[in-house]
Design an enzyme around this catalytic site. Structure first.
Site, mmCIF file in Angstrom:
data_model
loop_
_atom_site.group_PDB
_atom_site.id
_atom_site.type_symbol
_atom_site.label_atom_id
_atom_site.label_comp_id
_atom_site.label_asym_id
_atom_site.label_seq_id
_atom_site.Cartn_x
_atom_site.Cartn_y
_atom_site.Cartn_z
ATOM 1 N N GLY A 1 0.830 -1.195 0.000
ATOM 2 C CA GLY A 1 0.000 0.000 0.000
ATOM 3 C C GLY A 1 0.863 1.242 0.000
ATOM 4 C CG ASP B 1 -9.662 3.323 6.366
ATOM 5 O OD1 ASP B 1 -10.615 3.421 5.557
ATOM 6 O OD2 ASP B 1 -8.515 2.986 6.023
#
Length: 862
Positions: A553, A669
Site C-alpha cells: 500500500g 477506516d
C-alpha cells in the site's frame, strides 16, 4: 330399560371402608408434602415441596432417556436444578425409579418401584456408615433446599444432609470447605453439559493448607483460577465482594473446620453460585420482574484471572499494557517471550539478597500471592510480622492476615510469589523482600511507621553514591534514546511524539502507584511496547523476500514472517520513500498497543532501527475479509453461521473501541480489507493509522483532512468532515450488507444510474424482498430470521442522518436477541463521487482517499 338398584346402609359402609383401605395401602406422597418416612416412597411424577414453597424434589429428565433425582426451584419457569443425587447412574426407565429410606436410615434410589426395601437394583445411596441405626428415620426437604435425614423426634441433628454433598451449585448457608475432624470436603463440580448432569470437568474447591483459599480446577486438577485468601472482609482476589444488608459472607478458619458460606437475609432474594460446564464461576440472581436470571458476578473474567498469567514474581494488571510487569528489582526471566507478551515464565531478581541488610518494598492494592505454602500467625501485628520476616532469610514477602480491623495477623511467604495481581480499587498491602541496593535505587523503604530500617553508615554512604550514579546514568541514557527516536520519526521535537524508553526501564519499573500511574501511562504518548531489532525481523521474513509479501500500500509492504520459536507474524514495513504514513505509524503504535480485545488484531511489537519503521502483528491465516468475501472461488467457505459470527465479532470489537476500552476510539477506516480473519475465521479489526481518540464526554469532532474509503464513509464525514462514533456505525452497516450479499458497495452511482449496494438493499427492503440480498454462495443452511435481522441492522446503521443510527451497544443487543424490538430503517445515506480510475473497479485493491487534500492510499488486505 334400566332402574335404580337399592343398597343398604350397611353395604354402603362396607364399600366405603374397602375403598379407604385400598387407597391407604399405597405409600404415595402428594406434591404438597415435604417429608417421607421409612414406610413411604417417592416415584416418578411424585415430589416433595419445601414448606415455604420454594424448592421441589423429584425425578426429572433432560433428554427423555436418562432420569435423575434432583432438587429445583419450584416457582421459577426456567427450571433450574440445584442438586442431583444419582448424577453418575441415571435411571433408564421413567416408571421404574423409586426413592425410599432403606436399611440403616440410608436414602436409596432403586431401579424398580415395587417390592420390599431390598428389591431392585441399587443406583444410589447416602451410604451412611454410622454404627447406630436410627429408630424412626424421616427424610425432609427444608426451606433452604437442603434434603436431610434425621430422627423424627430430633429436628436439630441430621444423620445425613445434601448440603454436605453439593453438585454444581452453592446455595445460601451451604458450606464450601472442610470438616477437619471427619475429613469431609464439600466442593462444587460442573455438569458435563447443559443436558447431562453427570460430573463435568471443572471443580471449585477450598484448599485449607497454608492461608486457605479457593481454586477453580479442570479435570486434570490443573488450577485455572483462584480466589485469593480471605482477608477478613473478602477474598483478596475478589475486590467487588462486599457484604450488604441483604447478603453477607462468612469464612471460618479454625482447628475444627475451614469453610466459606454466604447468607441471604431477604427471603425474596434468590441467589446461587455455580460452576458451569464451560468452566465459569457464576453468581446468579433471579429477577422477578423480567422472569430471568441475572449474572451478578463471574470468574475468570479477564486475562489476569488466569492462574499464573505472569509467572513467579510477575504482577498482572488489566489496566496496563502489556498486562504483565516485573516489580522493582526484578527482570523478565525469558526476555524474548516477554517481548511477545508471554509473561508465563515470570521474573527473576536482579540483585542477590543479603539477609542482614535486605529491605521490603510496599505493593499497594494487591491480590495476595498463592498462599498454599504460606505461614499464618493470627496473634502477630504487622510490625511483628515484618520483624519475623526480616529474621527469616527464606521469607520473601509478608502481609496482614486480616485487614478488617487496621491490620491484624501475619502471613509470610517463603517461596516464589505466584499469581499476583494489582487492582485500582480493592486488594491490600503486601511487602516484598528486596536487596538494599534495589531499595535505595527505588527511593528508600516505605516502612510501616514511616521510619526506615537503619543499615550501617558505610552501607548508607555507599548505596547513596551508587544510586546517584545509577540514576544519573539512566537519565542520560533516557535523554539520548528519546532524542534518537525523535530524529528517526521525522527530525522534529514534538511534545506529544512517541518516546522510546530503555528496555530495562520498560520492563523493570516498580509497579507501585505511588511512584507512577500503574498503567504505565504517565505520558499518554509514551511507547510502552516490546521493541524488535532489525536483524530479528529481517531473518523472520527471509530478508523481506517477495515470496513472503502479503500485500502493498501507500505506507509500504506487509510481509509474513516466522520467529525462531515458531510464531508466525505479519510485518508492516513503512516505506522509506513514502511522504505519507509516519503520523499513521505513530498513531497506530499509540492506540493499538494499549487495546486488548479478542476482536482486535494483536500488535506484538515494533522495530525502529536503521531508519526502519515496522509494526509486528500476529499473523492471520485467512488474511483479510475482502480477500475471501469478494473472491468467488473462496466465498463459499463463508457459510451463514461464519458470516453471522464475523458480523457479531466486528460489532463487539467496535463496541469495545467506542465504549469499553480505556479510550473512546473512532476508527475512521472500517472496511472489509481492515477486517482480518484468523485460522477459525474469527474477525479482528486492524489498521488504526487513521483512528482518533475521543474524550469520554466528547460527542463529535471536525477535521479539515478527511481520510477514509469511498463506499464506507458516512455522508456527514465525507462532505463536511464531521465524524463521531456514528461515522463508524455507518461503516459497520456497509460492512454488514457486504457480508450478507457478498458484493462491494461502490459508494457512488454508476454512469447508468444503477443504485449502489445500499440503495439496492433499501429498494428490496421496501418491496419486502430483502432475502434477495443474500449471497447465493451461502448455500441453503441458514436462518431466515438471522439474515433479515442482519439486513435490518445494516440498514439502520447506514441511515442518512447520524442521529437516526443506533449506537454499537444497541447494535450488539439487536444482533444477539431474537426478541429485541427494532425500529424500521429510514433512507440510507448515499455518498456521491466519481472514480478517478475507471479501471480500478476490477482491481483487488481498496481505494482509500483523503477527500480535501487528495492523497491516495492503495491498501491490500494483510
Amino acid at each position: 330399560m334400566g332402574g335404580i338398584i337399592p343398597i343398604s346402609l350397611h353395604s354402603l359402609t362396607t364399600l366405603l371402608s374397602f375403598f379407604f383401605l385400598f387407597l391407604t395401602s399405597f405409600p404415595a406422597k402428594s406434591s404438597s408434602a415435604d417429608t417421607i418416612n421409612s414406610s413411604e416412597s417417592l416415584t416418578t411424577g411424585q415430589t416433595l415441596v419445601s414448606s415455604n414453597d420454594v424448592f421441589q424434589l423429584g425425578f426429572f429428565t433432560l433428554d427423555n432417556s436418562n432420569w435423575f433425582l434432583g432438587i429445583w426451584y419450584k416457582n421459577i419457569p426456567d427450571k433450574t436444578y440445584v442438586w442431583v443425587a444419582n448424577r453418575e447412574r441415571p435411571l433408564k426407565n421413567s416408571s421404574s425409579g423409586v426413592l425410599r429410606i432403606g436399611v440403616g436410615g440410608n436414602l436409596v434410589i432403586q431401579e424398580d418401584g415395587e417390592g420390599s426395601t431390598s428389591a431392585g437394583s441399587l443406583l444410589w445411596s447416602t451410604n451412611r456408615t454410622a454404627a447406630a441405626n436410627p429408630i424412626n428415620p424421616v427424610a425432609k426437604l427444608l426451606n433452604s433446599g437442603n434434603l436431610v435425614v434425621r430422627e423424627a423426634s430430633d429436628e436439630q441433628n441430621f444423620l445425613w444432609q445434601s448440603f454436605d454433598f453439593p453438585t454444581d451449585t452453592l446455595l445460601p448457608d451451604m458450606k464450601l470447605g472442610w470438616d477437619l475432624n471427619s475429613g469431609l470436603n464439600r466442593y462444587i463440580t460442573s455438569w458435563k453439559s447443559k443436558t447431562d448432569p453427570s460430573t463435568g470437568g471443572y471443580s471449585f474447591k477450598l484448599n485449607f493448607h497454608g492461608f486457605p483459599e479457593v481454586f477453580l480446577e479442570n479435570g486434570q486438577h490443573m488450577r485455572i483460577y483462584r480466589s485469593g485468601p480471605w482477608n477478613g472482609l473478602r477474598f483478596s482476589g475478589v475486590p467487588e465482594m462486599k457484604s450488604t444488608a441483604d447478603m453477607n459472607f462468612t469464612f471460618i478458619f479454625d482447628q475444627n473446620e475451614v469453610y466459606y458460606s454466604y447468607h441471604v437475609s431477604d427471603s425474596s432474594l434468590i441467589s446461587r453460585l455455580t460452576v458451569n460446564s464451560t468452566g465459569s464461576l457464576q453468581r446468579m440472581t433471579w429477577i422477578e420482574d423480567s422472569k430471568s436470571w441475572s449474572l451478578f458476578w463471574y470468574a475468570p473474567k479477564d486475562q489476569c484471572d488466569d492462574y499464573r498469567e505472569c509467572g513467579p514474581y510477575g504482577i498482572c494488571d488489566t489496566n496496563a499494557s502489556p498486562v504483565c510487569n516485573c516489580t522493582w528489582g526484578f527482570k523478565p526471566k525469558n526476555q524474548q517471550a516477554w517481548n511477545l507478551r508471554d509473561g508465563s515464565d515470570g521474573c527473576v531478581r536482579q540483585t542477590s539478597l543479603d539477609c542482614s541488610t535486605d529491605g521490603f518494598l510496599p505493593l499497594k492494592g494487591m491480590k495476595l500471592p498463592d498462599s498454599t505454602n504460606a505461614y499464618v500467625d493470627k496473634t502477630m501485628n504487622l510490625k511483628e510480622c515484618q520483624q519475623a520476616c526480616a529474621k527469616n532469610c527464606s521469607c520473601t514477602a509478608f502481609s496482614s492476615a486480616n485487614i478488617s480491623d487496621r491490620g491484624t495477623g501475619c502471613v509470610m511467604w517463603t517461596d516464589e510469589l505466584l499469581d499476583m495481581r494489582h487492582y485500582v480499587e480493592g486488594g491490600q498491602d503486601m511487602y516484598v523482600r528486596l536487596a538494599a541496593s534495589d531499595i535505595a535505587a527505588y527511593g528508600g523503604i516505605a516502612s510501616l511507621n514511616d521510619s526506615k530500617k537503619s543499615p550501617a553508615p558505610a552501607l548508607v554512604a555507599g548505596v547513596s553514591v551508587a544510586s546517584g550514579v545509577l540514576l544519573l546514568g539512566l537519565t542520560a541514557c533516557l535523554i539520548w534514546k528519546r532524542k534518537r527516536l525523535q530524529s528517526m520519526l521525522g527530525g522534529k521535537t514534538q511534545q506529544r511524539g512517541i518516546q522510546e524508553r530503555s528496555q530495562d526501564l520498560l520492563m523493570n519499573e516498580a509497579v507501585i502507584t505511588s511512584k507512577r500511574e500503574y498503567s504505565g501511562e504517565t505520558n499518554p504518548d509514551e511507547l510502552d511496547l516490546p521493541l524488535f531489532d532489525f536483524n530479528t525481523v529481517a531473518q523472520a521474513t527471509n530478508n523481506f523476500s517477495e515470496k513472503n509479501k502479503l500485500g502493498q500500500g501507500g505506507f509500504g509492504c506487509v510481509y509474513k514472517g516466522m520467529l525462531d520459536e515458531g510464531l508466525a507474524i505479519a510485518v508492516k514495513r513503512l516505506s522509506k520513500n513514502s511522504g505519507q504514513g509516519i503520523e499513521e505509524f505513530k498513531n497506530e503504535v499509540r492506540l493499538i498497543a494499549r487495546l486488548q480485545h479478542i476482536n482486535l488484531v494483536r500488535l506484538l511489537g515494533c522495530c525502529i532501527e536503521m531508519d526502519e519503521k515496522m509494526l509486528v502483528y500476529e499473523f492471520m491465516e485467512h488474511k483479510s475479509l475482502d480477500s475471501v468475501l469478494f473472491d468467488k472461488s473462496k466465498s463459499s467457505i463463508l457459510n451463514w453461521p461464519r458470516r453471522f459470527n464475523i458480523i457479531c465479532g466486528i460489532a463487539r470489537g467496535l463496541l469495545y473501541l467506542h465504549q469499553d476500552s480505556r479510550f473512546r476510539i473512532i476508527h475512521r477506516d472500517l472496511k472489509a480489507s481492515n477486517i482480518l480473519l484468523d485460522g477459525e475465521l474469527n474477525p479482528k479489526i486492524s489498521d488504526f493509522g487513521m483512528a482518533r481518540i475521543f474524550g469520554r464526554d466528547q460527542v463529535d469532532a471536525n477535521t479539515r483532512r478527511v481520510v477514509g474509503t469511498y463506499g464506507y464513509m458516512a455522508p456527514e464525514y465525507a462532505m463536511d468532515g464531521l465524524f463521531s462514533v456514528k461515522s463508524d456505525v455507518f461503516s459497520f452497516g456497509v460492512l454488514v450488507l457486504e457480508i450478507v450479499s457478498g458484493k462491494k458497495n461502490r459508494g457512488f452511482y454508476y454512469a447508468n444510474n444503477e443504485l449502489n449496494l445500499l440503495g439496492h438493499a433499501w429498494k428490496l427492503w421496501k418491496e419486502r424482498k430483502a432475502m434477495e440480498v443474500l449471497d447465493p454462495s451461502v448455500g441453503v443452511s441458514y436462518s431466515s430470521q438471522e439474515v433479515l435481522r442482519c439486513i435490518q441492522v445494516g440498514l439502520l446503521c447506514v441511515q442518512e442522518h447520524a442521529e437516526d443510527r443506533p449506537i454499537m451497544s444497541n447494535v450488539v443487543l439487536m444482533l444477539g436477541s431474537e426478541t429485541a424490538t427494532m425500529p424500521q430503517p429510514k433512507n440510507p445515506g448515499f455518498c456521491l463521487g466519481r472514480n478517478v480510475d475507471t479501471s480500478s473497479s476490477s482491481s483487488k485493491q481498496d481505494e482509500s482517499f483523503t477527500v480535501n487534500h487528495v492523497t491516495v492510499t492503495m491498501l491490500r488486505g494483510r
